[in-house]
Design a protein around this motif. Structure first.
Motif, PDB file in Angstrom:
ATOM      1  N   GLY A   1       0.862  -1.174   0.000  1.00 33.06           N
ATOM      2  CA  GLY A   1       0.000   0.000   0.000  1.00 33.06           C
ATOM      3  C   GLY A   1       0.888   1.210   0.000  1.00 33.06           C
ATOM      4  N   PRO A   2       0.342   2.359   0.239  1.00 35.35           N
ATOM      5  CA  PRO A   2       1.187   3.553   0.281  1.00 35.35           C
ATOM      6  C   PRO A   2       2.235   3.435   1.373  1.00 35.35           C
ATOM      7  CG  PRO A   2      -1.141   4.141   0.254  1.00 35.35           C
ATOM      8  CD  PRO A   2      -1.060   2.663   0.445  1.00 35.35           C
ATOM      9  N   PRO A   3       3.395   4.053   1.169  1.00 36.34           N
ATOM     10  CA  PRO A   3       4.412   4.028   2.218  1.00 36.34           C
ATOM     11  C   PRO A   3       3.893   4.700   3.482  1.00 36.34           C
ATOM     12  CG  PRO A   3       5.288   4.948   0.180  1.00 36.34           C
ATOM     13  CD  PRO A   3       3.815   4.783  -0.003  1.00 36.34           C
ATOM     14  N   PRO A   4       4.507   4.381   4.612  1.00 38.22           N
ATOM     15  CA  PRO A   4       4.083   5.038   5.853  1.00 38.22           C
ATOM     16  C   PRO A   4       4.166   6.556   5.711  1.00 38.22           C
ATOM     17  CG  PRO A   4       5.698   3.307   6.279  1.00 38.22           C
ATOM     18  CD  PRO A   4       5.600   3.456   4.802  1.00 38.22           C
ATOM     19  N   PRO A   5       3.354   7.306   6.471  1.00 38.70           N
ATOM     20  CA  PRO A   5       3.315   8.770   6.346  1.00 38.70           C
ATOM     21  C   PRO A   5       4.662   9.442   6.568  1.00 38.70           C
ATOM     22  CG  PRO A   5       1.663   7.996   7.916  1.00 38.70           C
ATOM     23  CD  PRO A   5       2.428   6.808   7.457  1.00 38.70           C
ATOM     24  N   ASP A   6       5.586   8.790   7.305  1.00 36.35           N
ATOM     25  CA  ASP A   6       6.877   9.417   7.580  1.00 36.35           C
ATOM     26  C   ASP A   6       7.858   9.251   6.419  1.00 36.35           C
ATOM     27  OD1 ASP A   6       6.890   6.678   8.150  1.00 36.35           O
ATOM     28  OD2 ASP A   6       8.584   6.873   9.526  1.00 36.35           O
ATOM     29  N   ILE A   7       7.411   8.646   5.312  1.00 29.64           N
ATOM     30  CA  ILE A   7       8.270   8.510   4.132  1.00 29.64           C
ATOM     31  C   ILE A   7       7.655   9.346   3.011  1.00 29.64           C
ATOM     32  CG2 ILE A   7       9.319   6.944   2.457  1.00 29.64           C
ATOM     33  CD1 ILE A   7       8.972   4.694   4.447  1.00 29.64           C
TER      34      ILE A   7
ATOM     35  N   TRP B   1      -2.139   6.941 -15.148  1.00 31.17           N
ATOM     36  CA  TRP B   1      -3.392   7.081 -14.413  1.00 31.17           C
ATOM     37  C   TRP B   1      -3.288   6.732 -12.941  1.00 31.17           C
ATOM     38  CZ3 TRP B   1      -3.821   3.709 -18.912  1.00 31.17           C
ATOM     39  CH2 TRP B   1      -4.132   4.420 -20.063  1.00 31.17           C
ATOM     40  N   ASP B   2      -2.279   5.990 -12.577  1.00 31.93           N
ATOM     41  CA  ASP B   2      -2.172   5.492 -11.211  1.00 31.93           C
ATOM     42  C   ASP B   2      -1.739   6.612 -10.261  1.00 31.93           C
ATOM     43  OD1 ASP B   2      -2.093   2.815  -9.614  1.00 31.93           O
ATOM     44  OD2 ASP B   2      -0.273   3.901  -9.011  1.00 31.93           O
ATOM     45  N   GLU B   3      -2.341   6.681  -9.089  1.00 32.16           N
ATOM     46  CA  GLU B   3      -2.002   7.760  -8.146  1.00 32.16           C
ATOM     47  C   GLU B   3      -0.565   7.673  -7.654  1.00 32.16           C
ATOM     48  OE1 GLU B   3      -3.277   6.574  -3.613  1.00 32.16           O
ATOM     49  OE2 GLU B   3      -4.821   7.432  -4.889  1.00 32.16           O
ATOM     50  N   ARG B   4      -0.001   6.456  -7.620  1.00 32.03           N
ATOM     51  CA  ARG B   4       1.398   6.299  -7.206  1.00 32.03           C
ATOM     52  C   ARG B   4       2.315   6.102  -8.411  1.00 32.03           C
ATOM     53  NH1 ARG B   4       1.280   2.037  -2.452  1.00 32.03           N
ATOM     54  NH2 ARG B   4       3.458   2.028  -3.028  1.00 32.03           N
ATOM     55  N   LYS B   5       1.776   6.321  -9.608  1.00 32.25           N
ATOM     56  CA  LYS B   5       2.544   6.237 -10.858  1.00 32.25           C
ATOM     57  C   LYS B   5       3.176   4.859 -11.042  1.00 32.25           C
ATOM     58  CE  LYS B   5       1.362  10.374 -11.682  1.00 32.25           C
ATOM     59  NZ  LYS B   5       0.173  10.510 -12.509  1.00 32.25           N
TER      60      LYS B   5
END
Length: 161
Positions: A5-11, A129-133
């Motif tokens: 999933g998305p990286p942790p908020p601290d990254i 199109w992907d939000e995380r490219k």
């Protein structure tokens, strides 16, 4: 254990977009052509260029398939990028941790390129199109391509949410 999933908020990561990645791919392709074409012409002569054959011989397979595979994965392992990505100052990182991917991830990513191109290149276009490219090859390998020198500020993260 975290799932992909998305990286942790601290990254805070800035994902490298579609057009810069296209440019990097063009650079990498030109480098491979400059290295492989003279070798193929030396071995097979101009008949290689004029032929419609998919398979020209063992040297053809080694030069066109094995060498690029080894070279690309070696660049990923040692630099986290191919020369084209290095021009952009982009790196491949683990999508979950932001750390350097494993060799297994790199191999899956490389094989994922072939799967990504089968449906008219849709898996490669997915980066646009992907939000995380991420292209499909990135998703399969759980990697992202980022510009590590460009940190995303907290304001940018809030605005993009």
């Amino acid at each position: 254990m975290r799932t992909a999933g998305p990286p942790p908020p601290d990254i805070p990561l800035e994902y490298t977009g579609f057009w810069p990645r296209v440019g990097a791919s063009i650079i990498d392709t030109l480098i491979i052509i400059v290295i492989t074409l003279p070798l193929l012409l030396l071995i097979y002569g101009w008949a290689y260029i004029e032929s419609d054959a998919l398979f020209f011989g063992t040297a053809d397979v080694l030069i066109n398939w094995v060498f690029p595979c080894i070279a690309i994965i070696a660049f990923w392992v040692y630099k986290q990028a191919t020369p084209g990505k290095m021009v952009l100052e982009a790196k491949i990182v683990d999508a979950t941790t932001g750390d350097k991917p494993s060799l297994k991830q790199y191999i899956i990513r490389y094989l994922g390129y072939f799967i990504s191109t089968i449906p008219l290149g849709l898996g490669l276009l997915w980066v646009a199109w992907d939000e995380r490219k991420q292209g499909w090859h990135d998703k399969m390998a759980r990697t992202v391509v980022v510009n590590p020198e460009k940190k995303v500020s907290a304001n940018d993260q809030v605005a993009s949410s």
